[in-house]
Design a protein around this motif. Structure first.
Motif, PDB file in Angstrom:
ATOM      1  N   GLY A 120     -55.645  10.003  26.546  1.00  0.00           N
ATOM      2  CA  GLY A 120     -55.852  10.539  25.196  1.00  0.00           C
ATOM      3  C   GLY A 120     -56.989   9.839  24.472  1.00  0.00           C
ATOM      4  N   MET A 121     -57.068   8.504  24.625  1.00  0.00           N
ATOM      5  CA  MET A 121     -58.132   7.751  23.967  1.00  0.00           C
ATOM      6  C   MET A 121     -59.490   8.078  24.592  1.00  0.00           C
ATOM      7  N   ILE A 122     -59.544   8.184  25.902  1.00  0.00           N
ATOM      8  CA  ILE A 122     -60.804   8.534  26.567  1.00  0.00           C
ATOM      9  C   ILE A 122     -61.265   9.904  26.094  1.00  0.00           C
ATOM     10  N   LYS A 123     -60.343  10.870  26.078  1.00  0.00           N
ATOM     11  CA  LYS A 123     -60.681  12.230  25.635  1.00  0.00           C
ATOM     12  C   LYS A 123     -61.189  12.212  24.192  1.00  0.00           C
ATOM     13  N   LYS A 124     -60.519  11.450  23.331  1.00  0.00           N
ATOM     14  CA  LYS A 124     -60.911  11.363  21.922  1.00  0.00           C
ATOM     15  C   LYS A 124     -62.348  10.851  21.789  1.00  0.00           C
ATOM     16  N   HIS A 125     -62.689   9.817  22.560  1.00  0.00           N
ATOM     17  CA  HIS A 125     -64.041   9.254  22.474  1.00  0.00           C
ATOM     18  C   HIS A 125     -65.076  10.207  23.057  1.00  0.00           C
ATOM     19  N   LEU A 126     -64.749  10.871  24.166  1.00  0.00           N
ATOM     20  CA  LEU A 126     -65.697  11.806  24.771  1.00  0.00           C
ATOM     21  C   LEU A 126     -65.941  13.023  23.881  1.00  0.00           C
ATOM     22  N   GLU A 127     -64.978  13.348  23.025  1.00  0.00           N
ATOM     23  CA  GLU A 127     -65.158  14.481  22.110  1.00  0.00           C
ATOM     24  C   GLU A 127     -66.209  14.203  21.035  1.00  0.00           C
ATOM     25  N   LEU A 128     -66.681  12.964  20.932  1.00  0.00           N
ATOM     26  CA  LEU A 128     -67.776  12.635  20.013  1.00  0.00           C
ATOM     27  C   LEU A 128     -69.107  13.207  20.500  1.00  0.00           C
ATOM     28  N   LEU A 129     -69.212  13.464  21.808  1.00  0.00           N
ATOM     29  CA  LEU A 129     -70.473  13.945  22.373  1.00  0.00           C
ATOM     30  C   LEU A 129     -70.956  15.203  21.665  1.00  0.00           C
ATOM     31  N   GLY A 130     -72.221  15.187  21.249  1.00  0.00           N
ATOM     32  CA  GLY A 130     -72.827  16.337  20.601  1.00  0.00           C
ATOM     33  C   GLY A 130     -72.594  16.427  19.106  1.00  0.00           C
ATOM     34  N   HIS A 131     -71.729  15.586  18.563  1.00  0.00           N
ATOM     35  CA  HIS A 131     -71.465  15.616  17.122  1.00  0.00           C
ATOM     36  C   HIS A 131     -72.501  14.779  16.375  1.00  0.00           C
ATOM     37  N   GLU A 132     -72.810  15.224  15.173  1.00  0.00           N
ATOM     38  CA  GLU A 132     -73.642  14.428  14.280  1.00  0.00           C
ATOM     39  C   GLU A 132     -72.725  13.410  13.617  1.00  0.00           C
ATOM     40  N   VAL A 133     -73.161  12.156  13.606  1.00  0.00           N
ATOM     41  CA  VAL A 133     -72.345  11.073  13.058  1.00  0.00           C
ATOM     42  C   VAL A 133     -73.174  10.223  12.109  1.00  0.00           C
ATOM     43  N   LYS A 134     -72.454   9.415  11.327  1.00  0.00           N
ATOM     44  CA  LYS A 134     -73.093   8.487  10.403  1.00  0.00           C
ATOM     45  C   LYS A 134     -72.437   7.126  10.601  1.00  0.00           C
ATOM     46  N   TYR A 183     -77.010   4.899   9.152  1.00  0.00           N
ATOM     47  CA  TYR A 183     -77.831   5.495  10.212  1.00  0.00           C
ATOM     48  C   TYR A 183     -77.165   6.784  10.671  1.00  0.00           C
ATOM     49  N   LYS A 184     -77.948   7.870  10.789  1.00  0.00           N
ATOM     50  CA  LYS A 184     -77.402   9.171  11.195  1.00  0.00           C
ATOM     51  C   LYS A 184     -78.066   9.652  12.467  1.00  0.00           C
ATOM     52  N   GLY A 185     -77.306  10.401  13.244  1.00  0.00           N
ATOM     53  CA  GLY A 185     -77.860  10.984  14.454  1.00  0.00           C
ATOM     54  C   GLY A 185     -76.780  11.719  15.231  1.00  0.00           C
ATOM     55  N   VAL A 186     -77.125  12.083  16.460  1.00  0.00           N
ATOM     56  CA  VAL A 186     -76.237  12.846  17.329  1.00  0.00           C
ATOM     57  C   VAL A 186     -75.791  11.944  18.476  1.00  0.00           C
ATOM     58  N   VAL A 187     -74.499  11.982  18.790  1.00  0.00           N
ATOM     59  CA  VAL A 187     -73.968  11.193  19.905  1.00  0.00           C
ATOM     60  C   VAL A 187     -74.383  11.877  21.203  1.00  0.00           C
ATOM     61  N   THR A 188     -75.169  11.153  22.020  1.00  0.00           N
ATOM     62  CA  THR A 188     -75.641  11.715  23.289  1.00  0.00           C
ATOM     63  C   THR A 188     -74.988  11.060  24.495  1.00  0.00           C
ATOM     64  N   SER A 189     -74.299   9.945  24.292  1.00  0.00           N
ATOM     65  CA  SER A 189     -73.635   9.263  25.398  1.00  0.00           C
ATOM     66  C   SER A 189     -72.518   8.384  24.843  1.00  0.00           C
ATOM     67  N   VAL A 190     -71.477   8.196  25.641  1.00  0.00           N
ATOM     68  CA  VAL A 190     -70.374   7.300  25.281  1.00  0.00           C
ATOM     69  C   VAL A 190     -70.142   6.382  26.474  1.00  0.00           C
ATOM     70  N   THR A 191     -69.943   5.094  26.213  1.00  0.00           N
ATOM     71  CA  THR A 191     -69.743   4.144  27.298  1.00  0.00           C
ATOM     72  C   THR A 191     -68.503   3.284  27.051  1.00  0.00           C
ATOM     73  N   PHE A 192     -67.837   2.958  28.136  1.00  0.00           N
ATOM     74  CA  PHE A 192     -66.659   2.090  28.134  1.00  0.00           C
ATOM     75  C   PHE A 192     -67.049   0.875  28.966  1.00  0.00           C
ATOM     76  N   ASP A 193     -67.154  -0.309  28.332  1.00  0.00           N
ATOM     77  CA  ASP A 193     -67.650  -1.435  29.109  1.00  0.00           C
ATOM     78  C   ASP A 193     -66.541  -2.362  29.596  1.00  0.00           C
ATOM     79  N   LEU A 194     -66.940  -3.303  30.420  1.00  0.00           N
ATOM     80  CA  LEU A 194     -66.024  -4.221  31.076  1.00  0.00           C
ATOM     81  C   LEU A 194     -65.214  -5.060  30.091  1.00  0.00           C
TER      82      LEU A 194
END
Length: 117
Positions: free
Chosen positions: A24-38, A44-55
């Motif tokens: 559910g959390m992964i899906k929630k974060h991936l749903e940010l892709l393509g959205h305009e965010v602030k 700072y404003k722009g469009v989410v083009t990638s989401v990363t989960f780090d170590l």
């Protein structure tokens, strides 16, 4: 905690329950892709083009300005923690990719310029 003389232990989630939460959390974060965010911190404003989960447990999004530079090239973006972002668009600016097991998600099809066999 004691309740009426008995010790009350907090029940740990089962493995399927934990996996459901993670999915559910992964899906929630991936749903940010393509959205305009602030960014809540810097505005700072722009469009989410990638989401990363780090170590180390950080989840970050690459936010790129939606306008091109004067020379027509893309502006560089900023990697920001997803907790700093506020979605300001009602829907993604383009269709989100399908990450279900298929040729692209499984790495069996490459970019258009150099497709894999």
């Amino acid at each position: 905690m004691k309740l009426f003389g008995r010790s009350q232990r907090k029940r740990q989630p089962t493995q399927p329950q934990m996996q459901e939460r993670i999915d559910g959390m992964i899906k929630k974060h991936l749903e940010l892709l393509g959205h305009e965010v602030k960014d809540k911190v810097s505005d700072y404003k722009g469009v989410v083009t990638s989401v990363t989960f780090d170590l180390y447990g950080c989840v970050q999004a690459l936010v790129r300005p939606s306008k091109l530079r004067e020379d027509g090239d893309f502006q560089s973006g900023a990697w920001l923690d997803v907790g700093r972002l506020k979605v300001i668009s009602n829907s993604p600016l383009m269709d989100q990719p399908n990450f279900m097991p298929e040729r692209v998600a499984e790495g069996k099809k490459g970019p258009a310029k150099l497709p894999l066999k």
